[in-house]
Write an enzyme that holds these catalytic residues in place. Structure first.
Site, short mmCIF file in Angstrom:
data_model
loop_
_atom_site.label_atom_id
_atom_site.label_comp_id
_atom_site.label_asym_id
_atom_site.label_seq_id
_atom_site.Cartn_x
_atom_site.Cartn_y
_atom_site.Cartn_z
N SER A 195 -18.99 -24.29 -60.55
CA SER A 195 -17.77 -24.14 -61.25
C SER A 195 -17.28 -25.31 -61.82
CB SER A 195 -16.80 -23.76 -60.03
OG SER A 195 -15.59 -23.40 -60.63
N GLU A 256 -19.63 -11.94 -62.15
CA GLU A 256 -18.41 -12.81 -62.94
C GLU A 256 -18.23 -12.29 -64.21
OE1 GLU A 256 -18.90 -17.17 -61.72
OE2 GLU A 256 -20.91 -16.60 -61.62
N HIS A 309 -17.97 -14.90 -58.30
CA HIS A 309 -18.04 -16.58 -58.35
C HIS A 309 -18.20 -17.23 -56.94
CE1 HIS A 309 -17.22 -20.08 -60.77
NE2 HIS A 309 -16.45 -20.38 -59.90
#
Length: 344
Positions: A195, A256, A309
């Site tokens: 991330s 995602e 995610h």
């Protein structure tokens, strides 16, 4: 679900480029890639980890470093193989969000790592607290420019831009202290992040290519700063890399790419739409194609079916460990942070 190992060719290869555009959409409105998306409970603590247990294969040590002004602190755990170090030192596998990464290791994985012909030293760069994810600190440290971070139930938080300061901390404080605990091979250094930490890994690649030889970015937040990393930083890197050999691993969860929230009155949606305008949907695909043309880069891309995610934290970490160290691919096993993956 079974994943096969992604072989690395002498030249750069990017698999499944059509899906790579999803890298840009890692900020899905229904599952934003901030701390809240990584863990449903932002206050989750790490509990007992390999740092608190004895191991037949690794010794886990820890140290802390502080910023020059004393306002920030990082806790680093170092897992050192209990075997004689090679003449050039152990290869090193660095992990950002080190508190959370610690949770994903158990005795069996340590045994697998130790059984490799040349075991890796493991470096967990975390924060001086018990939080699994320190959202405020990682937003500050892992972002190369200031930007907006959507917050559920409130206005977006504006901040960040401390990536270069974090790089200085790694080079000037963490590396020298690490050398007091374990000898590592400067030519075999991997940096992994997920991330915002994946964004940091790419920023490090762009600005300090020689700091590591492998950069592994899971679900990197390319949306940060309205796609700032896709502009001048990338262009400078492409122009100046000059054949420096580097391996890049990019991973994304299939889930995602799905935007689950379309309420246009939601401030988070409005922020999202501005980002898409600044960094169009095909930006990640074009990025992968451009990196594939950079002399010296060895790039692999992998999409993980069905994953969103949060689960990509473990999946991308286990994939990178598999590719870099040679251990089995455990990317399809559940996260220990969920309390469903007991120690063996």
């Amino acid at each position: 679900m079974k994943h096969t190992r992604t072989p690395l060719s002498p030249r750069t290869r990017v698999a499944t480029l059509a899906a790579a555009a999803g890298l840009l959409l890692a900020l899905q409105i229904g599952a934003m890639p901030d701390a809240a998306a990584q863990q449903r409970n932002p206050g989750q603590t790490i509990g007992e980890t390999i740092a608190d247990r004895s191991s037949a294969h690794y010794t886990v040590e820890r140290f802390s470093v502080s910023s020059a002004d004393g306002t920030r602190a990082w806790r680093v755990h170092v897992a050192v193989p209990k075997t004689p170090a090679p003449a050039g030192g152990f290869p090193a596998f660095w992990m950002l969000d080190g508190n959370a990464a610690l949770i994903e290791f158990d005795a069996v994985l340590l045994a697998e790592l130790a059984a490799q012909p040349v075991p890796h030293a493991l470096v967990f760069v975390g924060y001086e607290n018990a939080l699994r994810i320190d959202s405020e600190a990682r937003t500050r440290d892992y972002t190369p420019v200031a930007g907006e971070r959507p917050v559920r139930g409130g206005a977006p938080v504006i901040g960040g831009g401390g990536a270069d300061a974090m790089l200085e901390t790694i080079e000037r404080a963490i590396r020298p202290e690490l050398a007091r605990h374990v000898a590592t091979d400067p030519t075999q250094q991997t940096l992994w992040g997920h991330s915002l930490a994946g964004l940091f890994a790419l920023h490090t690649l762009y600005t300090r290519t020689g700091a590591f030889d492998t950069y592994a970015a899971g679900s990197p937040s390319l949306w940060w700063g309205d796609g700032a990393l896709l502009g001048a930083p990338e262009q400078r890197f492409v122009a100046n890399n000059a054949g420096h050999p580097v391996r890049v691993l990019l991973g994304l969860g299939e889930g995602e790419r799905q935007v689950a929230h379309r309420d246009l009155s939601d401030p988070r949606v409005q922020v999202h739409l501005r980002r898409i305008e600044a960094a169009p949907a095909d930006s990640a695909q074009r990025l992968a194609e451009r990196l594939a043309e950079v002399d010296g880069l060895d790039v692999s891309y992998r999409e993980f079916p069905g994953l969103t995610h949060g689960p990509m934290f473990r999946a991308s970490l286990m994939w990178a460990l598999h590719v870099v160290t040679g251990v089995a691919d455990h990317s399809d096993t559940p996260s220990r942070a969920d309390g469903v993956a007991p120690d063996h």
